[in-house]
Design a protein around this motif. Structure first.
Motif, PDB file in Angstrom:
ATOM      1  N   ALA A 114       0.812  -1.217   0.000  1.00 25.48           N
ATOM      2  CA  ALA A 114       0.000   0.000   0.000  1.00 25.48           C
ATOM      3  C   ALA A 114       0.840   1.258   0.000  1.00 25.48           C
ATOM      4  N   ASP A 115       2.061   1.178   0.476  1.00 22.22           N
ATOM      5  CA  ASP A 115       2.934   2.350   0.506  1.00 22.22           C
ATOM      6  C   ASP A 115       3.884   2.396  -0.684  1.00 22.22           C
ATOM      7  N   GLY A 116       3.704   1.504  -1.630  1.00 21.27           N
ATOM      8  CA  GLY A 116       4.511   1.532  -2.842  1.00 21.27           C
ATOM      9  C   GLY A 116       5.800   0.756  -2.779  1.00 21.27           C
ATOM     10  N   TYR A 117       6.028   0.018  -1.700  1.00 17.96           N
ATOM     11  CA  TYR A 117       7.260  -0.748  -1.540  1.00 17.96           C
ATOM     12  C   TYR A 117       7.127  -2.127  -2.187  1.00 17.96           C
ATOM     13  N   ASP A 118       8.268  -2.670  -2.576  1.00 12.92           N
ATOM     14  CA  ASP A 118       8.280  -4.043  -3.062  1.00 12.92           C
ATOM     15  C   ASP A 118       8.032  -5.014  -1.911  1.00 12.92           C
ATOM     16  N   LEU A 119       7.314  -6.074  -2.231  1.00 14.00           N
ATOM     17  CA  LEU A 119       7.180  -7.212  -1.334  1.00 14.00           C
ATOM     18  C   LEU A 119       7.958  -8.378  -1.933  1.00 14.00           C
ATOM     19  N   MET A 120       8.444  -9.252  -1.067  1.00 15.72           N
ATOM     20  CA  MET A 120       9.128 -10.443  -1.567  1.00 15.72           C
ATOM     21  C   MET A 120       8.971 -11.572  -0.569  1.00 15.72           C
ATOM     22  N   ARG A 121       9.070 -12.772  -1.083  1.00 14.12           N
ATOM     23  CA  ARG A 121       8.965 -13.962  -0.255  1.00 14.12           C
ATOM     24  C   ARG A 121      10.345 -14.328   0.261  1.00 14.12           C
ATOM     25  N   LEU A 122      10.470 -14.443   1.584  1.00 14.36           N
ATOM     26  CA  LEU A 122      11.751 -14.803   2.183  1.00 14.36           C
ATOM     27  C   LEU A 122      11.963 -16.309   2.104  1.00 14.36           C
ATOM     28  N   PRO A 123      13.170 -16.778   2.333  1.00 11.10           N
ATOM     29  CA  PRO A 123      13.433 -18.222   2.214  1.00 11.10           C
ATOM     30  C   PRO A 123      12.559 -19.084   3.106  1.00 11.10           C
ATOM     31  N   ASP A 124      12.142 -18.563   4.270  1.00  6.47           N
ATOM     32  CA  ASP A 124      11.302 -19.365   5.156  1.00  6.47           C
ATOM     33  C   ASP A 124       9.825 -19.282   4.808  1.00  6.47           C
ATOM     34  N   GLY A 125       9.496 -18.602   3.707  1.00  2.98           N
ATOM     35  CA  GLY A 125       8.106 -18.500   3.271  1.00  2.98           C
ATOM     36  C   GLY A 125       7.394 -17.249   3.727  1.00  2.98           C
ATOM     37  N   GLU A 126       7.998 -16.505   4.664  1.00  6.81           N
ATOM     38  CA  GLU A 126       7.379 -15.276   5.153  1.00  6.81           C
ATOM     39  C   GLU A 126       7.382 -14.212   4.060  1.00  6.81           C
ATOM     40  N   LEU A 127       6.386 -13.350   4.106  1.00  5.91           N
ATOM     41  CA  LEU A 127       6.324 -12.228   3.181  1.00  5.91           C
ATOM     42  C   LEU A 127       6.876 -10.989   3.889  1.00  5.91           C
ATOM     43  N   SER A 128       7.702 -10.225   3.217  1.00  2.53           N
ATOM     44  CA  SER A 128       8.317  -9.063   3.849  1.00  2.53           C
ATOM     45  C   SER A 128       8.414  -7.901   2.872  1.00  2.53           C
ATOM     46  N   ARG A 129       8.247  -6.715   3.408  1.00  2.00           N
ATOM     47  CA  ARG A 129       8.537  -5.499   2.648  1.00  2.00           C
ATOM     48  C   ARG A 129      10.049  -5.313   2.609  1.00  2.00           C
ATOM     49  N   VAL A 130      10.544  -4.851   1.462  1.00  2.00           N
ATOM     50  CA  VAL A 130      11.969  -4.568   1.336  1.00  2.00           C
ATOM     51  C   VAL A 130      12.134  -3.139   0.850  1.00  2.00           C
ATOM     52  N   PHE A 131      13.311  -2.578   1.127  1.00  2.00           N
ATOM     53  CA  PHE A 131      13.532  -1.183   0.798  1.00  2.00           C
ATOM     54  C   PHE A 131      13.334  -0.939  -0.697  1.00  2.00           C
ATOM     55  N   THR A 132      12.600   0.128  -1.000  1.00  2.00           N
ATOM     56  CA  THR A 132      12.352   0.528  -2.382  1.00  2.00           C
ATOM     57  C   THR A 132      12.592   2.026  -2.490  1.00  2.00           C
ATOM     58  N   LYS A 133      13.431   2.406  -3.409  1.00  2.00           N
ATOM     59  CA  LYS A 133      13.775   3.805  -3.601  1.00  2.00           C
ATOM     60  C   LYS A 133      12.518   4.625  -3.924  1.00  2.00           C
ATOM     61  N   GLN A 134      12.454   5.866  -3.433  1.00  2.00           N
ATOM     62  CA  GLN A 134      11.258   6.679  -3.588  1.00  2.00           C
ATOM     63  C   GLN A 134      10.805   6.801  -5.044  1.00  2.00           C
ATOM     64  N   GLU A 135      11.725   7.008  -5.968  1.00  2.00           N
ATOM     65  CA  GLU A 135      11.308   7.220  -7.347  1.00  2.00           C
ATOM     66  C   GLU A 135      10.791   5.952  -8.013  1.00  2.00           C
ATOM     67  N   PHE A 136      10.938   4.807  -7.358  1.00  2.00           N
ATOM     68  CA  PHE A 136      10.441   3.553  -7.923  1.00  2.00           C
ATOM     69  C   PHE A 136       9.140   3.094  -7.255  1.00  2.00           C
ATOM     70  N   ARG A 137       8.652   3.854  -6.273  1.00  2.00           N
ATOM     71  CA  ARG A 137       7.433   3.427  -5.578  1.00  2.00           C
ATOM     72  C   ARG A 137       6.202   3.753  -6.424  1.00  2.00           C
ATOM     73  N   LEU A 138       5.209   2.847  -6.331  1.00  2.00           N
ATOM     74  CA  LEU A 138       4.003   2.987  -7.143  1.00  2.00           C
ATOM     75  C   LEU A 138       2.749   2.981  -6.283  1.00  2.00           C
ATOM     76  N   THR A 139       1.709   3.583  -6.824  1.00  3.18           N
ATOM     77  CA  THR A 139       0.386   3.503  -6.200  1.00  3.18           C
ATOM     78  C   THR A 139      -0.244   2.166  -6.564  1.00  3.18           C
ATOM     79  N   GLY A 140      -1.406   1.900  -5.995  1.00  2.00           N
ATOM     80  CA  GLY A 140      -2.116   0.673  -6.320  1.00  2.00           C
ATOM     81  C   GLY A 140      -2.525   0.590  -7.775  1.00  2.00           C
TER      82      GLY A 140
END
Length: 930
Positions: A834-860
């Motif tokens: 919702a804040d425009g950050y990338d999400l990714m699946r971690l090795p243990d299966g958990e979902l986590s937000r990861v750092f995303t540069k401001q100019e690459f963030r997107l709306t829904g």
């Protein structure tokens, strides 16, 4: 009724040498002594089992007992005919009194290899073989025939009467029996009986321990196997080839370990210290210290002809060549020891074996391959080593059948070849153990896993020791989301390291002594390894020795003493104290430590550097950035542990669909330092000449390749891997992933190719671009801004003496690069929060937000997301607009050679859609940390 003694029938009694517990084995021996005391026993029937070392111990006990009591008895031994059905039955409902190890039950190939070793022991001791498995079909009969071929036409080993004297130490009249005989004098038998558990020959325990010590990056997903072309990945037919040709190999008579050991080494407990390309030192070397506890130590280095795609590249091989000489000299001067060099020649490739399998050529193809590679037919012991190595590879493949990261066929070839050569060395030395420093690279881990299994199958203990990092990647636990920083970034990682256990221990001194073996095994010449070998021209002549020229520049002194001297000069001198303010300067010497090659090849222990900095007790503000460099290094290995394919595959999986520029001429100009941008060109020419580049210049050239040329980061990674002497797979992959925006911590900056902030005096460019040396400094980094008169007076003619720029509109090129990434992200909004950050699946299966540069963030809706008002000022000041002239933060080393070309259009859908909503901290907290 009572029969006369002369007419009493002989009695056969059972004997089980396979009881795992020593007390049970002693009871079994006591029972047998009572039975033999009746004088009516004519034969002993050995029970089934898979522990070859315990079987050898039991057979030696029987021979000694027969000699003592002057008995004449026949020996019978049972084996199974391995099949998938049999192994499944034994796993589900094992027979009472039948002890089969986990290795035996792991695969048919492993069971056949162990059975072959049992048969060789039976052959040596004259045991008649009984097959306990029902043989109903022609195929089963042929399989049994192959398996038993090694035990055919060999007379029983006499164990009583006059013949018994021969068994007790005399010479055998029968050749062939003597060739495979195992010494069973009373002292040897007694020592085995006294210490049955000390040799750690139990295949189950040894291999299990080895697996625990040499885990091949378990836990990572295997869902991405199709990323590489089919020829680069292990196919089912290749797996069949490795397993399918195994039954043919044991038919070649193989010499057991005791018979192939150097005669002078017999009875001497020898340990091999297997040096790798990342631990070439003597001080603070856990594996060498462990080996030094043995009566004799054989330091050895094995170089495989066939290697994985991330083995040391050209420049790194040049360094390695000199490092091996230095290590040999150090061992000789300190201990009167030496470094044994071995070349692991090809056994047979998966593709060749597959073709042989389909053509029904079996082991004949293996024999032909070996003969052609070495010039002479392989010996029986060579074939035994090959059989065991292939069995170990098959066990590894079976363990990975249900999961694990993908790997290249070439890596498995390297593993089999290396395991075969190490087994030969073990046999020649009569070694009882092999010690080595653990690799944290996926390819190195795979090689070690196969080697450990092969050694376990031979009853040789092995240990992989820590020593290349400060912390073990597998022990680090990072919570998902934001915890003092985004997942996988430096500060949360440092905190996780501190939670994982005690701080790094102090470095250990060199071993007090290394006792040499009475007879040294053969060693290859350094030239035979063909490290950084000059290329061959089309006319057959040798090309320029680029590797030698790198060292010949005088930039490097490659030895352990120099590593410590350079560390002391930097840490105790002005280098460390001025590092915070001067580390971006490439135009001055001493602004960075230049210790990276020594750390990469293990000539300097990370613990030495860690404690050298701490012991100075300087203020935190003086040492904070440099002190974290070793944690950056560990972080890279942690990321590689979590994402074993990160050298070529984006960690943010949805970035695989990114459309990259495939302009080969632009890539060539970047590699050769002919882009027309002096800061970029001087860096690339410095790299090619010296095998090294200042960390801030590495970031300039990386930014230029990705942000302006729009060329895949994988191309940069593969070139750095080939040309850097400090090429480190983990560090290179992490830094290039971050530069390419697909890494965990994508760069929050862009470095300009024109400002020259890393070279304010111009000294760096003038050294590597002498054609521009006469230009005034104000024009040196942007010669196209100089007037024609200025250019003429400096002897510069753009397009002739120095190239024209390959990009005329930097701002436009940068906009195109950003647009390509935004399109990639917009096509995968399921991985956008919702804040425009990338999400990714971690090795243990958990979902986590990861750092995303401001100019690459997107709306829904997939549109650029404006920065929140609360942080608008900070965000705007942090943006790198236009051609990105601001200098960047931080630093880092690059490295790697990759398979990667442009990945546009080759992406896949995400493996799983993220949940509708996940709790995240407020956006203000992110900007405060960013």
């Amino acid at each position: 009724m009572r029969l006369p003694a002369a007419h009493c029938p002989g009695i056969g009694v059972a004997f089980n040498p396979f009881f795992p517990e020593r007390t049970d084995r002693e009871r079994e021996r006591a029972r047998l002594r009572l039975k033999l005391g009746t004088g009516r026993v004519s034969s002993v029937w050995l029970q089934l089992g898979s522990d070859v070392a315990l079987l050898e111990e039991g057979l030696s006990f029987l021979r000694t007992l027969a000699l003592e009591r002057q008995l004449s008895i026949e020996l019978f031994g049972s084996v199974f005919l391995p099949s998938k059905r049999l192994l499944a039955q034994m796993r589900f409902r094992p027979w009472n009194g039948v002890f089969l190890s986990e290795q035996y039950l792991e695969s048919v190939a492993a069971a056949e290899a162990i059975t072959a070793r049992v048969l060789r022991l039976y052959r040596a001791h004259g045991v008649e073989v009984l097959v306990e498995t029902a043989v109903r079909t022609k195929a089963e009969w042929m399989a049994a025939e192959r398996l038993l071929a090694a035990a055919q036409d060999v007379p029983p080993l006499p164990v009583g009467g006059a013949a018994g004297g021969a068994a007790g130490g005399g010479t055998h009249e029968s050749e062939g029996v003597d060739e495979f005989a195992i010494s069973c004098d009373e002292d040897a038998a007694g020592s085995q009986a006294d210490l049955p558990d000390a040799h750690a020959h139990d295949c189950k325990g040894t291999a299990a321990a080895a697996d625990a010590r040499v885990a091949p990056h378990e836990g990572a997903s295997s869902a991405d196997d199709e990323r590489a072309p089919p020829s680069k990945r292990l196919r089912p037919t290749a797996l069949r080839a490795y397993v399918g040709c195994l039954p043919e190999v044991p038919t070649v008579p193989a010499v057991p370990l005791a018979a192939t050991a150097c005669a002078d080494n017999a009875g001497k407990p020898v340990s091999i210290c297997w040096y790798r390309a990342h631990d070439l030192r003597i001080a603070d070397h856990n594996a060498l210290r462990a080996a030094s506890a043995h009566a004799a130590v054989v330091p050895a280095f094995v170089w495989a002809v066939r290697r994985g795609e991330w083995a040391p590249g050209g420049a790194a091989q040049a360094w390695l060549r000199h490092a091996l000489v230095a290590l040999h000299d150090g061992l000789r001067e300190r201990y009167q020891s030496q470094l044994v060099l071995r070349l692991a020649r090809p056994v047979t490739s998966a593709d060749e074996a597959d073709e042989a399998d389909e053509a029904d050529e079996g082991s004949a193809s293996v024999l032909a391959s070996l003969a052609s590679s070495s010039g002479t037919p392989p010996s029986p012991s060579d074939m035994a080593a090959i059989a065991t190595a292939k069995a170990a590879a098959a066990m590894f493949l079976e363990s990975r059948r249900d999961g694990g990261p993908p790997f290249a066929v070439a890596t498995l070839d390297e593993a089999v070849d290396t395991a075969s050569e190490l087994l030969r060395l073990v046999h020649e030395c009569g070694a009882s153990s092999v010690q080595w420093s653990r690799s944290y690279e996926p390819e190195g881990g795979l090689v070690e896993a196969v080697v450990a299994r092969a050694l376990a199958l031979e009853g040789v203990s092995s240990t992989a020791h820590a020593g290349h990092l400060l912390y073990e990647p597998a022990a680090i636990r990072l919570p998902p989301g934001f915890s003092g920083g985004h997942w996988g970034t430096l500060m949360p990682f440092i905190k996780a390291c501190e939670r994982s256990g005690s701080p790094p221990a102090r470095p250990l001194p060199p071993p007090a002594q290394l006792m040499p073996p009475p007879a040294w095994p053969p060693s290859e010449t350094l030239a035979a390894l063909q490290l950084a070998a000059p290329p061959t021209r089309s006319d057959g002549s040798a090309g320029a020795d680029w590797g030698a020229s790198i060292i010949a520049t005088g930039e490097w002194a490659v030895n352990e003493e120099e590593a410590h001297r350079q560390m002391a000069l930097f840490v105790e001198g002005a280098g460390l104290r001025e590092y915070e303010s001067q580390r971006s300067r490439a135009d001055e010497s001493g602004t960075v430590s230049r210790l990276s090659p020594y750390l990469r090849f293990g000539m300097l222990s990370p613990r030495h550097l860690y404690h050298a900095v701490r012991e100075l007790r300087l203020e935190h503000e003086v040492t904070k950035t440099f002190a974290r460099r070793l944690h950056w290094r560990d972080l890279a290995s942690f990321q590689l542990h979590c994402f074993p394919d990160m050298s070529t595959v984006p960690i943010r999986r949805h970035y695989e669909t990114h459309a990259w520029n495939e302009d080969a001429s632009a890539l060539r100009a970047w590699r050769h330092g002919t882009t027309g941008f002096p800061m970029v060109d001087s860096g690339m020419r410095c790299l090619y000449a010296t095998g090294w580049m200042h960390q801030s210049v590495r970031m300039v050239v990386a930014s230029f390749l990705v942000e302006y040329l729009g060329i895949s980061w994988v191309e940069g990674a593969r070139w750095f891997h080939h040309t850097l002497v400090d090429a480190d797979v983990a560090i290179n992959a992490m830094m290039w992933q971050n530069a390419g925006r697909s890494g965990i911590d994508q760069w929050n900056f862009v470095l300009s190719p024109t400002t020259g902030s890393q070279d304010p005096t111009g000294a760096f460019c003038r050294r590597w671009l002498p054609e521009l040396a006469q230009l005034p400094t104000k024009y040196l980094h942007e010669p196209w801004r100089a007037t024609p008169a200025v250019l003429a007076s400096a002897g510069v003619e753009l397009g002739r003496t120095y190239p024209e720029r390959i990009i005329k509109d930097l701002e436009g090129a940068r906009r195109a690069s950003v647009s390509a990434l935004l399109e990639t992200r917009a096509a995968h909004l399921e991985w956008n929060d919702a804040d425009g950050y990338d999400l990714m699946r971690l090795p243990d299966g958990e979902l986590s937000r990861v750092f995303t540069k401001q100019e690459f963030r997107l709306t829904g809706a997939g549109k650029p997301k404006p920065p929140p008002a609360v942080a608008a000022g900070a965000a705007q000041s942090g943006r790198r607009g236009g051609d990105g002239r601001a200098a960047g933060r931080g630093g880092g080393r690059g490295t790697d050679r990759g398979r990667g070309t442009s990945r546009g259009g080759r992406g896949r859908s995400p493996r799983a859609a993220p949940p509708a909503g996940i709790a995240q901290p407020g956006i203000t907290a992110y900007f405060q940390q960013d």
